[in-house]
Design an enzyme around this catalytic site. Structure first.
Site, PDB file in Angstrom:
ATOM      1  N   LEU A  57       0.814  -1.220   0.000  1.00  0.00           N
ATOM      2  CA  LEU A  57       0.000   0.000   0.000  1.00  0.00           C
ATOM      3  C   LEU A  57       0.848   1.272   0.000  1.00  0.00           C
ATOM      4  O   LEU A  57       0.319   2.371  -0.173  1.00  0.00           O
ATOM      5  CB  LEU A  57      -0.940   0.003   1.207  1.00  0.00           C
ATOM      6  CG  LEU A  57      -2.059  -1.043   1.173  1.00  0.00           C
ATOM      7  CD1 LEU A  57      -2.728  -1.136   2.543  1.00  0.00           C
ATOM      8  CD2 LEU A  57      -3.090  -0.731   0.106  1.00  0.00           C
ATOM      9  N   SER A 100      -5.966   2.528  18.247  1.00  0.00           N
ATOM     10  CA  SER A 100      -5.392   1.894  19.437  1.00  0.00           C
ATOM     11  C   SER A 100      -5.639   2.735  20.677  1.00  0.00           C
ATOM     12  O   SER A 100      -5.697   3.966  20.613  1.00  0.00           O
ATOM     13  CB  SER A 100      -3.885   1.732  19.216  1.00  0.00           C
ATOM     14  OG  SER A 100      -3.231   1.456  20.429  1.00  0.00           O
ATOM     15  N   TYR A 149       4.977   4.740  16.878  1.00  0.00           N
ATOM     16  CA  TYR A 149       3.809   3.901  16.566  1.00  0.00           C
ATOM     17  C   TYR A 149       2.520   4.564  17.053  1.00  0.00           C
ATOM     18  O   TYR A 149       1.558   4.736  16.303  1.00  0.00           O
ATOM     19  CB  TYR A 149       3.940   2.507  17.197  1.00  0.00           C
ATOM     20  CG  TYR A 149       2.611   1.793  17.280  1.00  0.00           C
ATOM     21  CD1 TYR A 149       2.000   1.300  16.130  1.00  0.00           C
ATOM     22  CD2 TYR A 149       1.933   1.648  18.496  1.00  0.00           C
ATOM     23  CE1 TYR A 149       0.755   0.686  16.190  1.00  0.00           C
ATOM     24  CE2 TYR A 149       0.704   1.033  18.565  1.00  0.00           C
ATOM     25  CZ  TYR A 149       0.113   0.553  17.413  1.00  0.00           C
ATOM     26  OH  TYR A 149      -1.132  -0.047  17.477  1.00  0.00           O
ATOM     27  N   LYS A 161      -0.987   6.412  14.982  1.00  0.00           N
ATOM     28  CA  LYS A 161      -2.425   6.199  15.205  1.00  0.00           C
ATOM     29  C   LYS A 161      -3.134   7.533  15.436  1.00  0.00           C
ATOM     30  O   LYS A 161      -4.229   7.770  14.930  1.00  0.00           O
ATOM     31  CB  LYS A 161      -2.655   5.247  16.377  1.00  0.00           C
ATOM     32  CG  LYS A 161      -2.200   3.812  16.127  1.00  0.00           C
ATOM     33  CD  LYS A 161      -2.875   3.214  14.895  1.00  0.00           C
ATOM     34  CE  LYS A 161      -2.443   1.778  14.636  1.00  0.00           C
ATOM     35  NZ  LYS A 161      -2.982   1.246  13.365  1.00  0.00           N
TER      36      LYS A 161
END
Length: 346
Positions: free
Chosen positions: A61, A127, A152, A156
């Site tokens: 992607l 998350s 990380y 999100k």
């Protein structure tokens, strides 16, 4: 229903279980996965459970032209559930640019294609890390989003912001962000489950790998937190309960014309369990004794995080049903099966 559901990262842990739940509800599924953190064997597991093989496209992607080509080939995508992302907190600290490229470029290219459609429905795999160390427990959807502890977690937060901004200008786009707490377990058939590459980043695969002898010892990071037994508290949700929540969210997008253009839901059990409670539950559910030691605290760990699930219960009509013992027993059944498969191969 007319139209297919695209599941990106559909051969991963949560993705594969969601594909099973979708197919069991009669949806036609197309999976995109680049197999960087998953195995093509998972496709056979999904087929054995559902007696139906989803369509599969191996593509990355991060390649904008491949994403464009995909939507030109599949003109009848009615909804997208976007799991494909890197998700190891520690690795994201060491290699932030990999995480920003992988997690944000893929999201942007998908939304660019969906924005061209008259109608598009998008579910984002978010998350509970966006809440950081929450001021109040249980954590509600309105709880403040804290500065991310890792690249990380930041992907999100930024991902959610990108979706909000896109929904404002893309007339036909509606989206839901699902903020997961701690997914564990495996499908009851043990045909699919969690397959971490290298050293597991999460507690439960580390427990099962220790119990089966792959790991020498489990480290419990810190026993001096202000909790009942001194260990961190998390909200552990069975992966099939989580998968069913995605089906409920998708149904809401497809059927509810009055729903807001963008919504957020917490997905957990609403109950916190400490690390030692999980260890005890595992021993109780499986009869296996676990070799563990208390280790120093780990940087970045929050003391406690568990969900207020009222909104998901009431608006989506969904509730987590599986208890901790059952979830851990399913994780162990899967670990045993993985070991048997490895032994047969060697």
């Amino acid at each position: 229903m007319s139209g297919k559901i695209l599941v990106t990262g559909g051969l991963g842990f949560i993705g594969s279980h969601t594909v099973v739940a979708l197919q069991q509800q009669g949806y036609d599924v197309v999976i995109i996965d680049n197999l960087s953190n998953s195995s093509i064997d998972v496709l056979a597991g999904i087929t054995r459970i559902t007696e139906k093989t989803p369509e599969f496209e191996k593509l990355d992607l991060r390649d904008k032209s491949s994403v464009k080509d995909f939507f030109e080939k599949y003109t009848d995508i009615a909804g997208v559930i976007h799991f494909a992302a890197s998700k190891a907190v520690g690795e994201s600290v060491q290699n932030p640019l990999l995480y920003y490229e992988n997690n944000l470029a893929s999201l942007i290219y998908l939304l660019q294609e969906l924005s061209k459609k008259e109608q598009a429905n998008f579910i984002f795999s978010s998350s509970c890390t966006v809440y950081g160390q929450a001021d109040e427990l249980p954590i509600k959807e309105e709880s403040p989003v804290k500065k991310a502890e890792s690249p990380y977690g930041n992907t999100k937060q930024i991902g959610e912001e990108i979706i909000v901004d896109t929904c404002k200008v893309a007339e036909g786009l509606k989206a839901i962000s699902l903020r997961y707490f701690n997914p564990i377990g495996a499908h009851e058939s043990a045909e699919i489950g969690e397959l971490p590459l290298g050293t597991p980043q999460n507690l439960v695969p580390f427990i099962t790998q220790t119990a089966i002898g792959k790991r020498e010892q489990l480290s419990v990071f810190g026993n001096d937190y202000p909790t009942e037994d001194g260990t961190c508290i998390r909200d552990y949700i069975h992966v099939m309960d989580l998968a069913e929540a995605h089906v409920a969210a998708l149904t809401r997008l497809l059927e509810n014309k009055e729903a807001p253009k963008y919504e957020v839901f917490n997905l957990g059990t609403g109950k916190g369990s400490s690390v030692l409670e999980v260890v005890n539950s595992f021993e109780r559910a499986t009869g296996e004794k676990l070799n563990y030691k208390i280790a120093p605290r780990r940087e970045g760990d929050v003391i406690a995080a568990y969900a207020d699930t009222t909104k998901a219960n009431e608006v989506l009509g969904w509730k987590a049903e599986t208890d901790l013992d059952t979830s851990l027993a399913s994780a162990w059944k899967w670990e045993v099966k993985v070991k048997e498969a490895e032994a047969a191969e060697s």
